[in-house]
Motif scaffolding. Structure first.
Motif, PDB file in Angstrom:
ATOM      1  N   LEU A 200       0.820  -1.208   0.000  1.00  0.00           N
ATOM      2  CA  LEU A 200       0.000   0.000   0.000  1.00  0.00           C
ATOM      3  C   LEU A 200       0.857   1.263   0.000  1.00  0.00           C
ATOM      4  CD1 LEU A 200      -2.792  -1.008   2.550  1.00  0.00           C
ATOM      5  CD2 LEU A 200      -2.948  -0.929   0.054  1.00  0.00           C
ATOM      6  N   LEU A 201       2.085   1.135   0.496  1.00  0.00           N
ATOM      7  CA  LEU A 201       3.009   2.273   0.522  1.00  0.00           C
ATOM      8  C   LEU A 201       4.067   2.153  -0.573  1.00  0.00           C
ATOM      9  CD1 LEU A 201       3.443   2.654   4.392  1.00  0.00           C
ATOM     10  CD2 LEU A 201       1.970   3.970   2.859  1.00  0.00           C
ATOM     11  N   ASN A 202       3.753   1.339  -1.593  1.00  0.00           N
ATOM     12  CA  ASN A 202       4.622   1.177  -2.766  1.00  0.00           C
ATOM     13  C   ASN A 202       5.999   0.618  -2.417  1.00  0.00           C
ATOM     14  OD1 ASN A 202       2.690   2.282  -4.670  1.00  0.00           O
ATOM     15  ND2 ASN A 202       3.144   4.284  -3.782  1.00  0.00           N
ATOM     16  N   LYS A 203       6.016  -0.347  -1.509  1.00  0.00           N
ATOM     17  CA  LYS A 203       7.254  -1.017  -1.126  1.00  0.00           C
ATOM     18  C   LYS A 203       7.057  -2.526  -1.206  1.00  0.00           C
ATOM     19  CE  LYS A 203       8.541   2.578   2.224  1.00  0.00           C
ATOM     20  NZ  LYS A 203       9.138   2.836   3.556  1.00  0.00           N
ATOM     21  N   SER A 204       8.152  -3.239  -1.394  1.00  0.00           N
ATOM     22  CA  SER A 204       8.068  -4.696  -1.344  1.00  0.00           C
ATOM     23  C   SER A 204       8.153  -5.180   0.102  1.00  0.00           C
ATOM     24  CB  SER A 204       9.189  -5.329  -2.176  1.00  0.00           C
ATOM     25  OG  SER A 204      10.463  -4.917  -1.702  1.00  0.00           O
ATOM     26  N   GLN A 205       8.871  -4.428   0.924  1.00  0.00           N
ATOM     27  CA  GLN A 205       8.974  -4.708   2.353  1.00  0.00           C
ATOM     28  C   GLN A 205       9.460  -3.448   3.053  1.00  0.00           C
ATOM     29  OE1 GLN A 205      13.498  -6.627   2.429  1.00  0.00           O
ATOM     30  NE2 GLN A 205      11.772  -7.893   2.922  1.00  0.00           N
ATOM     31  N   PHE A 206       9.290  -3.418   4.371  1.00  0.00           N
ATOM     32  CA  PHE A 206       9.809  -2.297   5.146  1.00  0.00           C
ATOM     33  C   PHE A 206      11.291  -2.518   5.422  1.00  0.00           C
ATOM     34  CE2 PHE A 206       5.265  -2.279   6.557  1.00  0.00           C
ATOM     35  CZ  PHE A 206       4.935  -1.049   5.999  1.00  0.00           C
ATOM     36  N   THR A 207      12.021  -1.433   5.498  1.00  0.00           N
ATOM     37  CA  THR A 207      13.437  -1.543   5.847  1.00  0.00           C
ATOM     38  C   THR A 207      13.598  -1.825   7.336  1.00  0.00           C
ATOM     39  OG1 THR A 207      14.067  -0.028   4.069  1.00  0.00           O
ATOM     40  CG2 THR A 207      15.656  -0.341   5.865  1.00  0.00           C
ATOM     41  N   ARG A 208      12.840  -1.109   8.158  1.00  0.00           N
ATOM     42  CA  ARG A 208      13.036  -1.196   9.612  1.00  0.00           C
ATOM     43  C   ARG A 208      11.687  -1.124  10.325  1.00  0.00           C
ATOM     44  NH1 ARG A 208      17.254   0.486  13.372  1.00  0.00           N
ATOM     45  NH2 ARG A 208      16.437   1.644  15.136  1.00  0.00           N
ATOM     46  N   VAL A 209      11.395  -2.128  11.096  1.00  0.00           N
ATOM     47  CA  VAL A 209      10.177  -2.158  11.908  1.00  0.00           C
ATOM     48  C   VAL A 209      10.581  -2.123  13.379  1.00  0.00           C
ATOM     49  CG1 VAL A 209       8.208  -3.552  12.640  1.00  0.00           C
ATOM     50  CG2 VAL A 209       8.761  -3.371  10.212  1.00  0.00           C
ATOM     51  N   ILE A 210       9.961  -1.213  14.114  1.00  0.00           N
ATOM     52  CA  ILE A 210      10.237  -1.105  15.546  1.00  0.00           C
ATOM     53  C   ILE A 210       8.945  -1.330  16.318  1.00  0.00           C
ATOM     54  CG2 ILE A 210      11.032   0.375  17.427  1.00  0.00           C
ATOM     55  CD1 ILE A 210      12.724   1.884  15.399  1.00  0.00           C
ATOM     56  N   ILE A 211       8.996  -2.236  17.265  1.00  0.00           N
ATOM     57  CA  ILE A 211       7.861  -2.485  18.154  1.00  0.00           C
ATOM     58  C   ILE A 211       8.134  -1.746  19.457  1.00  0.00           C
ATOM     59  CG2 ILE A 211       6.491  -4.225  19.353  1.00  0.00           C
ATOM     60  CD1 ILE A 211       7.547  -6.272  17.294  1.00  0.00           C
ATOM     61  N   GLY A 212       7.305  -0.757  19.753  1.00  0.00           N
ATOM     62  CA  GLY A 212       7.444  -0.021  21.006  1.00  0.00           C
ATOM     63  C   GLY A 212       6.521  -0.606  22.061  1.00  0.00           C
TER      64      GLY A 212
END
Length: 213
Positions: free
Chosen positions: A74-86
């Motif tokens: 949906l954000l025109n990416k194949s995957q996220f570079t960095r995911v942070i769980i707070g």
């Protein structure tokens, strides 16, 4: 604006995915047939039980899994570079997911016992190159329990959660978790908007998924 397409023969999945898309406040379109796919749809959610394969299709067991797997697309990416769980530790911990500095979701876990399952679902359902957990340094007894639960799931750091509960009149644990996810040293109170309400505090303070779609 990009919309999520839905095409499935699984009635339960269809019901669940519409309910969840509304809860996430994501625009969607129920595809009546494969000859009527609008041009603004670049991801189609289907049940894992569906026997067919489509371009741009994501098959999922649950509605939440399907939505989470569709987010990069949906954000025109194949995957996220960095995911942070707070995580804001406490008897009702706050949990937030920040992907490439965009707030995807934030919620309050009803009990401390549910944190591990919630975090595992995020780790399994999001698509990313790197993931880490940031947990606030408050409420040490509950914090230590959470750290023990999440051991070996993902890299974890404890951050200074000072000021993440302000302003107290609107504070909730999910909001604190979102703030914790962005902390490198301590929370910068200048990020807190001057005018806000409980309804719009997230969109005013963060770049949110909803603001980009």
């Amino acid at each position: 604006m990009t919309r999520v397409g839905i095409y499935t023969h699984d009635f339960k999945f269809y019901h669940d995915i519409i309910k969840e898309l509304k809860r996430w406040n994501l625009p969607f379109f129920s595809i009546p047939d494969l000859y009527s796919i609008p041009g603004d749809i670049n991801v189609i959610l289907s049940s894992e039980q569906d026997p067919f394969t489509l371009p741009g299709q994501i098959k999922a067991v649950t509605a939440t899994e399907g939505i989470r797997r569709s987010l990069p697309v949906l954000l025109n990416k194949s995957q996220f570079t960095r995911v942070i769980i707070g995580i804001d530790p406490g008897p009702r911990p706050g949990i937030a997911v920040m992907s490439d500095n965009v707030l995807m979701e934030a919620w309050e876990c009803p009990t401390i016992c549910g944190v591990k399952d919630d975090v595992l679902d995020v780790v399994k359902n999001y698509s990313y190159r790197y993931i880490m957990i940031k947990i606030g340094n408050g409420d040490r007894p509950n914090r230590d329990i959470i750290i023990k639960q999440l051991k070996n799931i993902a890299p974890m750091v404890i951050v200074n959660e000072e000021n993440t509960s302000t302003p107290h009149k609107i504070h909730d644990n999910a909001l604190s978790a979102a703030r914790i996810s962005l902390i490198d040293d301590r929370y910068d109170t200048s990020r807190t908007p001057v005018k806000f309400s409980r309804k719009n505090i997230y969109d005013k303070e963060f770049i949110t998924l909803h603001s980009l779609i």
